[in-house]
Motif scaffolding. Sequence first.
Motif: not given
Length: 373
Positions: A60-69
């Motif tokens: 979840g945290l990795a996907r959140a980081a991707f969405d923000k980038d």
Amino acid sequence: MADQSVVVAALFAQPWLAAAAISCAVAAGLWARAASRTIRAVRRIESPGGGAPVTSDATGLARAAFDKDLHNAILYAVLTVGLGVASLSKSAWFELPLLAVTVPVVVSIRFAPRFFDEGRLAENRALLERRAEEVLAQEELAPRQWAARLAPEELPPIDGFELGRVYEPGTGMMAGDFYDVYATDKSRLAVVIGDVAGHGIEPSITAFQVKYLLRNFLSQYRDPAQALEELNKVLSLTGRPEDLVSVCVAVFDTEAATIRHASAGHPAAWLWQDSEMRALRSTGPLLTLDPNASYYSRELPLTPGDLLLLYTDGLAEARSGGQLFGEDRIAGIIRRDPGQDATTLAKVLLEAARDFAAAPLSDDVAILAVRRT
């Protein structure tokens, strides 16, 4: 330089907007590069080793980081286009592409609750990681603190005696070796060393229990053999039968000028007296083997210069291939220089065992040296 300025002015009605567009283009490239890295990380987390995908806070945290980038990359790309077009003319119509910036702004507002949830998730994960680090630190510190109670680094100063000690933990997490040196009254000094079979928290708890029960019994009985008999009865009734315990006790009586020795299945203590080595061997079985076991003590004369060395089996059983360090080597090292400082003697013995084994010692080693001055 003047010609270049003219060219730039001819191409861009608002050069400052063109410069801003170039900066946004660089930022968009950087965020796009970050997004490509985070999406690779997401794929690795979701399919570790080519196995079935997994779901976790990390995913979840990795996907959140991707969405923000990705969101930031799109935002700066739109700004690049809008500012680039706006820089070509001062007409208001050319500034309309800047309105496209409202699209990622709306996306930000729309998904703000999700971003907040992901922030809380990251905060909770960081808190859990910090707690895990604290637990690991405590687990690492606990064995050392426990060993310090069973085998303290500092021995109390006793008038008329020179004391030396050394303790080397083995490969186990918790120690089963212990020792104790204390005055039972103004003329009697009790010296105790022992070992509980096994490694881990249970043998360590038993060692702690034995150490302080024996203090109580040695204050009640002048004969260490009687103290061992009482201790054996208590342990046999309340302890675990698998916790076999070896203990060696020596009581120095300066008023009577004697040493009384008793041992429950412990390796031989060595007494240097009158320029001779004497082995003080076991005077009864290991504790908890038989609740009705009998123990006896030996009484020997005590003279200035007498040296008593006690140790746990990790010293004598240090191995080099199929050979043991053994009692004879211990006695030989004492015999070579019995007059050296008690602490130095204990350290020399430990170093000799290490050199003999040519590897870290697998078992705990405790050594006590006591000299009548």
